[in-house]
Design a protein around this motif. Structure first.
Motif, PDB file in Angstrom:
ATOM      1  N   ALA A  92       0.829  -1.209   0.000  1.00  0.00           N
ATOM      2  CA  ALA A  92       0.000   0.000   0.000  1.00  0.00           C
ATOM      3  C   ALA A  92       0.867   1.266   0.000  1.00  0.00           C
ATOM      4  O   ALA A  92       0.559   2.234  -0.690  1.00  0.00           O
ATOM      5  CB  ALA A  92      -0.940  -0.003   1.202  1.00  0.00           C
ATOM      6  N   ARG A  93       1.949   1.238   0.765  1.00  0.00           N
ATOM      7  CA  ARG A  93       2.830   2.414   0.804  1.00  0.00           C
ATOM      8  C   ARG A  93       3.533   2.639  -0.531  1.00  0.00           C
ATOM      9  O   ARG A  93       3.681   3.768  -0.978  1.00  0.00           O
ATOM     10  CB  ARG A  93       3.861   2.271   1.925  1.00  0.00           C
ATOM     11  N   PHE A  94       3.967   1.571  -1.183  1.00  0.00           N
ATOM     12  CA  PHE A  94       4.593   1.718  -2.492  1.00  0.00           C
ATOM     13  C   PHE A  94       3.577   2.161  -3.537  1.00  0.00           C
ATOM     14  O   PHE A  94       3.879   2.983  -4.401  1.00  0.00           O
ATOM     15  CB  PHE A  94       5.268   0.408  -2.939  1.00  0.00           C
ATOM     16  N   ASP A  95       2.369   1.637  -3.471  1.00  0.00           N
ATOM     17  CA  ASP A  95       1.341   2.030  -4.436  1.00  0.00           C
ATOM     18  C   ASP A  95       0.956   3.493  -4.284  1.00  0.00           C
ATOM     19  O   ASP A  95       0.504   4.123  -5.236  1.00  0.00           O
ATOM     20  CB  ASP A  95       0.098   1.151  -4.292  1.00  0.00           C
ATOM     21  N   ALA A  96       1.142   4.059  -3.090  1.00  0.00           N
ATOM     22  CA  ALA A  96       0.804   5.459  -2.849  1.00  0.00           C
ATOM     23  C   ALA A  96       1.866   6.425  -3.383  1.00  0.00           C
ATOM     24  O   ALA A  96       1.609   7.618  -3.509  1.00  0.00           O
ATOM     25  CB  ALA A  96       0.602   5.692  -1.355  1.00  0.00           C
ATOM     26  N   LEU A  97       3.047   5.920  -3.709  1.00  0.00           N
ATOM     27  CA  LEU A  97       4.115   6.782  -4.232  1.00  0.00           C
ATOM     28  C   LEU A  97       3.768   7.263  -5.640  1.00  0.00           C
ATOM     29  O   LEU A  97       3.185   6.521  -6.429  1.00  0.00           O
ATOM     30  CB  LEU A  97       5.445   6.020  -4.269  1.00  0.00           C
ATOM     31  N   PRO A  98       4.135   8.489  -5.992  1.00  0.00           N
ATOM     32  CA  PRO A  98       3.858   8.987  -7.349  1.00  0.00           C
ATOM     33  C   PRO A  98       4.723   8.272  -8.380  1.00  0.00           C
ATOM     34  O   PRO A  98       5.827   7.816  -8.078  1.00  0.00           O
ATOM     35  CB  PRO A  98       4.225  10.469  -7.271  1.00  0.00           C
ATOM     36  N   SER A  99       4.222   8.202  -9.571  1.00  0.00           N
ATOM     37  CA  SER A  99       4.950   7.574 -10.663  1.00  0.00           C
ATOM     38  C   SER A  99       6.088   8.472 -11.116  1.00  0.00           C
ATOM     39  O   SER A  99       5.961   9.690 -11.146  1.00  0.00           O
ATOM     40  CB  SER A  99       4.010   7.317 -11.838  1.00  0.00           C
ATOM     41  N   ALA A 100       7.214   7.873 -11.485  1.00  0.00           N
ATOM     42  CA  ALA A 100       8.359   8.630 -11.981  1.00  0.00           C
ATOM     43  C   ALA A 100       8.315   8.764 -13.498  1.00  0.00           C
ATOM     44  O   ALA A 100       9.147   9.422 -14.088  1.00  0.00           O
ATOM     45  CB  ALA A 100       9.655   7.937 -11.573  1.00  0.00           C
TER      46      ALA A 100
END
Length: 90
Positions: free
Chosen positions: A34-42
């Motif tokens: 969930a925390r990784f999925d919440a990160l913005p895309s690069a």
């Protein structure tokens, strides 16, 4: 260093590190994901010339080329460059 990596590869690495340090936990795996999925895309947004505000179509030209007023030359409509600015809705 700004290497682009797969989001899934980063999640898998974090889950493996957590398992190695603390043992496995389904709830913890979900929290990590969930925390990784919440990160913005690069991945940057790519605006093609046909959608760029600097592009002009010449109706008398018999090809799919578009004139770029910023670069002062003709390009294919699916090309893109660093000057890309999305065309405003008129």
């Amino acid at each position: 260093m700004n290497d682009l990596i797969s989001r899934q590869a980063a999640i898998d690495a974090a889950v493996k590190m957590f398992e190695a340090w603390y043992g496995g936990s389904v709830l913890r795996d979900r929290e990590i994901r969930a925390r990784f999925d919440a990160l913005p895309s690069a991945q940057p947004e790519i605006i093609r010339c046909k959608d760029c505000k600097y592009s002009c179509i010449d109706p008398e030209r018999e090809s799919d080329e578009i004139y770029c007023s910023e670069n002062d030359f003709w390009r294919w409509d699916d090309f893109y460059c660093g000057f890309e600015k999305r065309r405003e809705d008129e």
